[in-house]
Scaffold this active site. Structure first.
Site, PDB file in Angstrom:
ATOM      1  N   ASP A   1      17.244  73.734 -21.533  1.00 19.92           N
ATOM      2  CA  ASP A   1      16.122  73.014 -20.930  1.00 19.92           C
ATOM      3  C   ASP A   1      16.059  73.203 -19.424  1.00 19.92           C
ATOM      4  O   ASP A   1      14.965  73.292 -18.833  1.00 19.92           O
ATOM      5  CB  ASP A   1      16.223  71.516 -21.242  1.00 19.92           C
ATOM      6  CG  ASP A   1      15.654  71.169 -22.609  1.00 19.92           C
ATOM      7  OD1 ASP A   1      15.280  72.103 -23.353  1.00 19.92           O
ATOM      8  OD2 ASP A   1      15.587  69.968 -22.940  1.00 19.92           O
TER       9      ASP A   1
ATOM     10  N   SER B   1      26.126  68.704 -32.937  1.00 17.66           N
ATOM     11  CA  SER B   1      26.341  67.497 -32.136  1.00 17.66           C
ATOM     12  C   SER B   1      26.544  67.804 -30.653  1.00 17.66           C
ATOM     13  O   SER B   1      25.614  68.226 -29.977  1.00 17.66           O
ATOM     14  CB  SER B   1      27.523  66.730 -32.732  1.00 17.66           C
ATOM     15  OG  SER B   1      27.607  65.438 -32.213  1.00 17.66           O
TER      16      SER B   1
ATOM     17  N   LYS C   1      22.594  68.183 -35.832  1.00 23.36           N
ATOM     18  CA  LYS C   1      23.076  66.793 -35.849  1.00 23.36           C
ATOM     19  C   LYS C   1      22.707  66.143 -34.515  1.00 23.36           C
ATOM     20  O   LYS C   1      23.412  66.296 -33.517  1.00 23.36           O
ATOM     21  CB  LYS C   1      24.575  66.728 -36.080  1.00 23.36           C
ATOM     22  CG  LYS C   1      25.098  65.293 -36.135  1.00 23.36           C
ATOM     23  CD  LYS C   1      26.605  65.272 -36.335  1.00 23.36           C
ATOM     24  CE  LYS C   1      27.120  63.845 -36.335  1.00 23.36           C
ATOM     25  NZ  LYS C   1      27.025  63.204 -34.993  1.00 23.36           N
TER      26      LYS C   1
END
Length: 461
Positions: A321, A310, A335
């Site tokens: 990224d 999560s 998740k």
């Protein structure tokens, strides 16, 4: 991962009103009559024929809990006590055993043990299934009921019967309850110039605690900080605004951290490395503004494993990224959904999945997880065992990844088989290594990476 009314106050309030307010134009025609009639017939059959007299409150609460449990593994009903426990957990201090848990096919699944707690010291691990509490099956209990049974007065004992993949039969462990103080940010200066920061859970004050920790590290480090290890292993997630704050501590201002997509306009959000998204609209509340500028550029390695879920995946995905850090370890939990608390009029609440989230580049983590830039196995877990660890994709009714070509709405249910045999009294190996030390193989390889030394993906025997 939970939306809490702080930096996203308006969103939470709107969502809360959406379940409590009904338009005057709504009529019975807006509801599925046949299904309501079926429910009424079942209710009548239970009240008239069941062997014991069932209290109406229990019957309806169980029906609500069952309806939510059938949606996905993370939607649930919280009665008043469960809601209070949930608030205590996200606040950082509570009584009990030191376990982050969820439900899986009617059993209590360990998401992660909390360091320096009775459960951690007893060797309970992520993915363990709690089958019995004091000899009584947990089947039929809600997650709130199970948590209540595990919590209690300090210095009292409870016996857990646990199923673990690779072990034959159940293992009995007797734990002594304690007051659990769970600081979410810890640090070590094990290697001069290469500080180690561990976040155990994303609580309401994690961003502020991280800011204080980084300032302390700067004060205690002689000379330049050459690299930093951020450890998110076995971190089950938590409050979304804290995940944004942690990301913002290391990213350029206004960099996209995460975005979400759901059915309602309110669930379509874009959160940036900006104090409005983690501390509120008042610039004076920006607890990250005093951080040394070097925190935006210092070389970083983020550690993840199957217990990183999560909010942990939001942070590691954002830093990956933006090419701000290298991610090292093993595939994360996967998740990629967001939950919000929707208060009900009787003091209870519904924790409901309202959106999927995506990393800045548009990757969905749901049922996939974060793939490390450098895969380094935990020497205590074989690659075969690591592949079998329970992740989001193994949970019954998990939502599928919308990036999959054959994506539907949900996965099929997967049955869990618990071998039946006489319980054992303890696991063979209950030692948990101390993270951030030379005994921690993955940490050692992260330091090697920062120093430009060749990384060993598997520890030599």
């Amino acid at each position: 991962m939970l939306f809490k009314p702080k930096s996203i106050l308006t969103f939470s309030i709107l969502m809360a009103f959406s379940v409590q307010s009904f338009s005057a134009t709504e009529t019975l025609n807006d509801y599925p009559r046949d299904q309501l009639r079926k429910f009424t017939e079942v209710y009548s059959a239970i009240k008239s024929n069941y062997v014991d007299n069932i209290d109406d409150n229990k019957l309806f609460n169980d029906a609500i809990a069952g309806a939510l449990a059938g949606l996905d593994p993370h939607s649930t009903y919280l009665d008043y006590e469960g809601l209070k426990d949930f608030g205590i957990a996200t606040g950082g201090e509570f009584g009990g055993l030191g376990l982050e848990v969820g439900m899986e096919d009617g059993l209590v699944k360990v998401v992660s043990p909390i360091e320096d707690t009775p459960a951690y010291r007893a060797g309970i691990k992520s993915g363990d299934l709690i089958v019995q509490l004091d000899g009584v099956s947990v089947k039929g209990l809600t997650i709130g009921d199970a948590i209540k049974k595990m919590r209690g007065k300090p210095d009292t004992q409870i016996k857990l019967s646990i199923s673990r993949k690779g072990e034959t039969g159940l293992v009995d462990i007797t734990l002594t309850r304690a007051i659990i103080k769970n600081p979410s940010v810890k640090y070590k200066l094990t290697d001069a110039g290469y500080p180690y920061v561990r976040i155990t859970q994303f609580q309401e004050r994690t961003g502020e605690d991280l800011a204080k920790t980084l300032m302390t590290i700067r004060e205690k480090t002689v000379g330049p900080i050459k690299g930093l290890v951020l450890d998110l292993r076995n971190n089950p997630g938590g409050v979304v605004s804290s995940a944004v704050a942690v990301s913002a501590a290391f990213l350029k201002k206004d960099a996209l951290v995460v975005y979400s997509d759901g059915r309602s306009d309110d669930s379509k959000m874009r959160l940036f490395a900006n104090p409005r998204n983690y501390s509120g609209p008042n610039p004076e509340d920006d607890y990250l503004k005093a951080l040394p500028p070097e925190m935006k550029t210092v070389p970083m390695v983020v550690l993840v494993n199957a217990g990183s879920a999560s909010a942990s995946e939001i942070v590691s995905g954002a830093l990956q990224d933006h090419q701000r850090a290298k991610v090292l370890g093993t595939q994360s939990f996967g998740k990629g959904t967001i939950q919000t608390l929707l208060p009900l009029s009787n003091g209870s609440a519904v924790k409901l999945t309202i959106a999927r989230y995506f990393t800045p580049s548009g990757r969905s983590i749901q049922a996939k997880g974060i793939t490390p830039d450098i895969v380094v196995e935990d020497p205590a877990i074989s690659p075969e065992e690591n592949a079998k660890l329970r992740r989001e994709a193994n949970l019954s009714n998990h939502l599928v990844n919308p990036k999959d070509s054959d994506a539907g709405t949900k996965s099929p249910a997967q049955a869990i088989v618990v071998e039946k045999s006489e319980p054992k009294t303890q696991f063979a190996d209950t030692n948990q290594f101390e993270a951030g030390t030379d005994k921690d193989f993955q940490y050692s390889q992260a330091i090697n990476l920062l120093k430009g030394i060749a990384v060993a993906k598997v520890k030599a025997k």
